[in-house]
Design a protein around this motif. Structure first.
Motif, PDB file in Angstrom:
ATOM      1  N   PRO A 118       0.797  -1.233   0.000  1.00 32.52           N
ATOM      2  CA  PRO A 118       0.000   0.000   0.000  1.00 32.52           C
ATOM      3  C   PRO A 118       0.826   1.278   0.000  1.00 32.52           C
ATOM      4  CG  PRO A 118      -0.053  -1.084   2.145  1.00 32.52           C
ATOM      5  CD  PRO A 118       0.595  -2.041   1.204  1.00 32.52           C
ATOM      6  N   LEU A 119       1.960   1.273   0.682  1.00 25.19           N
ATOM      7  CA  LEU A 119       2.780   2.489   0.729  1.00 25.19           C
ATOM      8  C   LEU A 119       3.383   2.788  -0.641  1.00 25.19           C
ATOM      9  CD1 LEU A 119       4.542   2.052   4.183  1.00 25.19           C
ATOM     10  CD2 LEU A 119       2.510   3.397   3.615  1.00 25.19           C
ATOM     11  N   CYS A 120       3.927   1.762  -1.277  1.00 26.24           N
ATOM     12  CA  CYS A 120       4.446   1.949  -2.638  1.00 26.24           C
ATOM     13  C   CYS A 120       3.313   2.254  -3.609  1.00 26.24           C
ATOM     14  CB  CYS A 120       5.193   0.696  -3.099  1.00 26.24           C
ATOM     15  SG  CYS A 120       6.687   0.334  -2.143  1.00 26.24           S
ATOM     16  N   GLY A 121       2.145   1.688  -3.308  1.00 23.89           N
ATOM     17  CA  GLY A 121       1.008   1.883  -4.202  1.00 23.89           C
ATOM     18  C   GLY A 121       0.584   3.324  -4.329  1.00 23.89           C
ATOM     19  N   ARG A 122       0.872   4.131  -3.319  1.00 21.19           N
ATOM     20  CA  ARG A 122       0.499   5.540  -3.394  1.00 21.19           C
ATOM     21  C   ARG A 122       1.205   6.242  -4.550  1.00 21.19           C
ATOM     22  NH1 ARG A 122       0.846   7.258   3.032  1.00 21.19           N
ATOM     23  NH2 ARG A 122      -0.761   5.794   3.780  1.00 21.19           N
ATOM     24  N   GLY A 123       2.432   5.795  -4.830  1.00 16.02           N
ATOM     25  CA  GLY A 123       3.164   6.407  -5.935  1.00 16.02           C
ATOM     26  C   GLY A 123       2.968   5.682  -7.254  1.00 16.02           C
ATOM     27  N   LEU A 124       2.581   4.395  -7.184  1.00 15.54           N
ATOM     28  CA  LEU A 124       2.445   3.596  -8.396  1.00 15.54           C
ATOM     29  C   LEU A 124       1.040   3.633  -8.987  1.00 15.54           C
ATOM     30  CD1 LEU A 124       4.440   0.402  -7.313  1.00 15.54           C
ATOM     31  CD2 LEU A 124       5.201   2.230  -8.837  1.00 15.54           C
ATOM     32  N   ARG A 125       0.040   3.922  -8.151  1.00 19.71           N
ATOM     33  CA  ARG A 125      -1.348   3.852  -8.610  1.00 19.71           C
ATOM     34  C   ARG A 125      -1.928   5.255  -8.742  1.00 19.71           C
ATOM     35  NH1 ARG A 125      -4.916   1.861  -5.198  1.00 19.71           N
ATOM     36  NH2 ARG A 125      -6.214   0.818  -6.772  1.00 19.71           N
ATOM     37  N   SER A 126      -2.390   5.564  -9.939  1.00 22.87           N
ATOM     38  CA  SER A 126      -3.094   6.815 -10.195  1.00 22.87           C
ATOM     39  C   SER A 126      -3.872   6.643 -11.488  1.00 22.87           C
ATOM     40  CB  SER A 126      -2.117   7.991 -10.315  1.00 22.87           C
ATOM     41  OG  SER A 126      -1.389   7.911 -11.522  1.00 22.87           O
ATOM     42  N   PRO A 127      -4.935   7.422 -11.692  1.00 18.92           N
ATOM     43  CA  PRO A 127      -5.688   7.313 -12.952  1.00 18.92           C
ATOM     44  C   PRO A 127      -4.826   7.540 -14.187  1.00 18.92           C
ATOM     45  CG  PRO A 127      -6.954   8.519 -11.319  1.00 18.92           C
ATOM     46  CD  PRO A 127      -5.601   8.315 -10.719  1.00 18.92           C
ATOM     47  N   LYS A 128      -3.892   8.490 -14.124  1.00 23.10           N
ATOM     48  CA  LYS A 128      -3.033   8.755 -15.274  1.00 23.10           C
ATOM     49  C   LYS A 128      -2.141   7.557 -15.581  1.00 23.10           C
ATOM     50  CE  LYS A 128      -2.786  13.810 -14.961  1.00 23.10           C
ATOM     51  NZ  LYS A 128      -1.878  14.989 -14.803  1.00 23.10           N
ATOM     52  N   GLN A 129      -1.605   6.944 -14.537  1.00 23.16           N
ATOM     53  CA  GLN A 129      -0.751   5.787 -14.764  1.00 23.16           C
ATOM     54  C   GLN A 129      -1.551   4.597 -15.269  1.00 23.16           C
ATOM     55  OE1 GLN A 129       1.067   5.671 -10.865  1.00 23.16           O
ATOM     56  NE2 GLN A 129       2.949   6.644 -11.593  1.00 23.16           N
ATOM     57  N   ALA A 130      -2.773   4.447 -14.785  1.00 20.29           N
ATOM     58  CA  ALA A 130      -3.636   3.385 -15.296  1.00 20.29           C
ATOM     59  C   ALA A 130      -3.933   3.603 -16.776  1.00 20.29           C
ATOM     60  CB  ALA A 130      -4.934   3.326 -14.496  1.00 20.29           C
ATOM     61  N   GLY A 131      -4.194   4.851 -17.150  1.00 22.43           N
ATOM     62  CA  GLY A 131      -4.414   5.163 -18.562  1.00 22.43           C
ATOM     63  C   GLY A 131      -3.183   4.860 -19.403  1.00 22.43           C
ATOM     64  N   ALA A 132      -2.000   5.161 -18.866  1.00 14.82           N
ATOM     65  CA  ALA A 132      -0.767   4.876 -19.593  1.00 14.82           C
ATOM     66  C   ALA A 132      -0.568   3.370 -19.761  1.00 14.82           C
ATOM     67  CB  ALA A 132       0.425   5.483 -18.857  1.00 14.82           C
ATOM     68  N   VAL A 133      -0.877   2.599 -18.715  1.00 17.12           N
ATOM     69  CA  VAL A 133      -0.769   1.139 -18.801  1.00 17.12           C
ATOM     70  C   VAL A 133      -1.702   0.599 -19.887  1.00 17.12           C
ATOM     71  CG1 VAL A 133      -1.236  -1.028 -17.592  1.00 17.12           C
ATOM     72  CG2 VAL A 133      -0.011   0.813 -16.430  1.00 17.12           C
ATOM     73  N   CYS A 134      -2.933   1.094 -19.915  1.00 22.25           N
ATOM     74  CA  CYS A 134      -3.890   0.655 -20.933  1.00 22.25           C
ATOM     75  C   CYS A 134      -3.397   0.990 -22.333  1.00 22.25           C
ATOM     76  CB  CYS A 134      -5.253   1.294 -20.692  1.00 22.25           C
ATOM     77  SG  CYS A 134      -6.099   0.710 -19.207  1.00 22.25           S
ATOM     78  N   ALA A 135      -2.836   2.186 -22.509  1.00 17.21           N
ATOM     79  CA  ALA A 135      -2.318   2.587 -23.816  1.00 17.21           C
ATOM     80  C   ALA A 135      -1.188   1.666 -24.261  1.00 17.21           C
ATOM     81  CB  ALA A 135      -1.841   4.035 -23.767  1.00 17.21           C
ATOM     82  N   VAL A 136      -0.283   1.340 -23.345  1.00 13.16           N
ATOM     83  CA  VAL A 136       0.823   0.441 -23.674  1.00 13.16           C
ATOM     84  C   VAL A 136       0.306  -0.949 -24.049  1.00 13.16           C
ATOM     85  CG1 VAL A 136       2.836  -0.769 -22.717  1.00 13.16           C
ATOM     86  CG2 VAL A 136       2.529   1.675 -22.284  1.00 13.16           C
ATOM     87  N   LEU A 137      -0.693  -1.435 -23.308  1.00 10.36           N
ATOM     88  CA  LEU A 137      -1.256  -2.751 -23.612  1.00 10.36           C
ATOM     89  C   LEU A 137      -1.907  -2.771 -24.985  1.00 10.36           C
ATOM     90  CD1 LEU A 137      -2.814  -3.793 -20.175  1.00 10.36           C
ATOM     91  CD2 LEU A 137      -0.747  -4.684 -21.253  1.00 10.36           C
ATOM     92  N   TRP A 138      -2.645  -1.719 -25.321  1.00  9.08           N
ATOM     93  CA  TRP A 138      -3.260  -1.637 -26.654  1.00  9.08           C
ATOM     94  C   TRP A 138      -2.196  -1.689 -27.738  1.00  9.08           C
ATOM     95  CZ3 TRP A 138      -8.017  -2.630 -27.968  1.00  9.08           C
ATOM     96  CH2 TRP A 138      -9.075  -2.387 -27.097  1.00  9.08           C
ATOM     97  N   VAL A 139      -1.113  -0.935 -27.562  1.00  7.39           N
ATOM     98  CA  VAL A 139      -0.037  -0.914 -28.565  1.00  7.39           C
ATOM     99  C   VAL A 139       0.601  -2.295 -28.708  1.00  7.39           C
ATOM    100  CG1 VAL A 139       2.253   0.006 -29.089  1.00  7.39           C
ATOM    101  CG2 VAL A 139       0.448   1.544 -28.297  1.00  7.39           C
ATOM    102  N   LEU A 140       0.876  -2.945 -27.576  1.00  6.62           N
ATOM    103  CA  LEU A 140       1.511  -4.265 -27.617  1.00  6.62           C
ATOM    104  C   LEU A 140       0.616  -5.308 -28.271  1.00  6.62           C
ATOM    105  CD1 LEU A 140       3.209  -4.428 -24.086  1.00  6.62           C
ATOM    106  CD2 LEU A 140       4.323  -4.105 -26.309  1.00  6.62           C
ATOM    107  N   VAL A 141      -0.656  -5.324 -27.899  1.00  3.03           N
ATOM    108  CA  VAL A 141      -1.566  -6.334 -28.430  1.00  3.03           C
ATOM    109  C   VAL A 141      -1.820  -6.103 -29.918  1.00  3.03           C
ATOM    110  CG1 VAL A 141      -3.894  -7.295 -28.293  1.00  3.03           C
ATOM    111  CG2 VAL A 141      -2.636  -6.765 -26.193  1.00  3.03           C
ATOM    112  N   VAL A 142      -2.103  -4.862 -30.291  1.00  4.64           N
ATOM    113  CA  VAL A 142      -2.337  -4.565 -31.708  1.00  4.64           C
ATOM    114  C   VAL A 142      -1.068  -4.854 -32.516  1.00  4.64           C
ATOM    115  CG1 VAL A 142      -2.828  -2.736 -33.369  1.00  4.64           C
ATOM    116  CG2 VAL A 142      -4.144  -2.875 -31.254  1.00  4.64           C
TER     117      VAL A 142
END
Length: 303
Positions: A118-142
């Motif tokens: 949870p402590l590390c999660g404060r810096g690792l989890r955010s809506p912007k980072q989630a959006g970036a992860v989704c974008a990377v996944l779309w690029v990799l899969v496509v």
């Protein structure tokens, strides 16, 4: 590999069952995922990491569902050549199948970070980072599917009615696209369930909410395995043995349709999972828990 062409010998009853199954998937899937997108995009004011992942998951499931009528049309046509419509619908179908798998893995990782770190999660989890992860996944899969198309282009492309055109190097993309997320999902699910089981319950309500949250994690894992594992086991068997008989093609066809059911089950499973985790978070009641409210909220919530 045996590239024999198998005749279509299914009975009218089997075809009717198949059409009814596809119709049910389309109606339920379009309704559930469309409703999920409407709620997330129009009714929720605050976007969280999980909401972003689930919006992408619902969009991927919707896109996959929309290719089913084209798949059915292509399978009923002459399979001697691959039309543009067939190749396009097949490509969208595969992209969104493995995008759904990748997003389920991403949700599991996000939940694992929130609960176990949870402590590390404060810096690792955010809506912007989630959006970036989704974008990377779309690029990799496509990108992986485009590479599949390039590798298979000399054999006429890849299309629903041409299972005999599968090449070993292209099947590897499918296997990696499933077994790697499966390993991550199993690890993260076991870690989160263990953490929830070790959490002291403040009262009966907290205990019940935690139990429900753990049950939903198991349900999600079971749904994922039941939907996707049979198809990829058959693909693995075909790659290992080099066989591509009519029986194997029929089994692949059936297990592929079983995997499509995940489009409907995703919306149900993740709706209740988010709800149960919110309840588990809201019912924390001991003074010690309240003293560490910010940390606990990260430990038990996915939304």
């Amino acid at each position: 590999m045996n590239n024999s062409t198998c005749p279509n010998t299914s009975s009218p009853l089997v075809r009717h069952i198949f059409y009814a199954y596809l119709g049910l998937l389309l109606v339920l899937g379009l309704l559930l995922n469309g409703l999920a997108l409407w709620v997330f995009c129009c009714r929720l004011r605050k976007w969280t990491e999980t909401h972003i992942y689930m919006v992408n998951l619902a969009a991927a499931d919707l896109c996959l569902l929309c290719t089913l009528p084209f798949m059915l049309f292509s399978m009923n046509k002459d399979n001697s050549g691959d039309t543009v419509l067939c190749q396009l619908s097949q490509g969208i179908y595969l992209v969104n199948r493995y995008m759904s798998i990748s997003l389920i893995m991403a949700i599991a990782v996000d939940r694992y970070v929130a609960v176990r770190h949870p402590l590390c999660g404060r810096g690792l989890r955010s809506p912007k980072q989630a959006g970036a992860v989704c974008a990377v996944l779309w690029v990799l899969v496509v990108g992986s599917q485009l590479l599949r198309w390039v590798l298979k282009d000399q054999e006429g492309g890849f299309c629903f009615g041409n299972p005999s055109r599968q090449k070993p190097q292209t099947v590897v993309f499918s296997l990696l696209g499933f077994y790697l997320p499966l390993a991550v999902l199993v690890f993260c699910s076991l870690q989160v369930v263990t953490a929830l089981g070790q959490r002291p319950a403040a009262d009966v309500g907290q205990m019940e909410a935690t139990r429900k949250a753990a049950c939903m994690i198991w349900a999600n894992l079971v749904v994922f395995v039941v939907c996707f594992l049979p198809l990829h086991v058959v693909l693995t068997w075909r790659l290992a043995t080099g066989l591509n008989t009519c029986v194997i093609q029929d089994i692949l066809h059936i297990t592929s349709k079983v995997s499509d059911a995940n489009c409907c089950l995703d919306a149900i499973c993740y709706y209740y999972m988010t709800k149960e985790f919110q309840e588990a978070s809201a019912l924390a009641g001991t003074p010690a828990a309240k003293a560490h409210k910010s940390q606990d909220s990260l430990c038990v919530t996915v939304a």
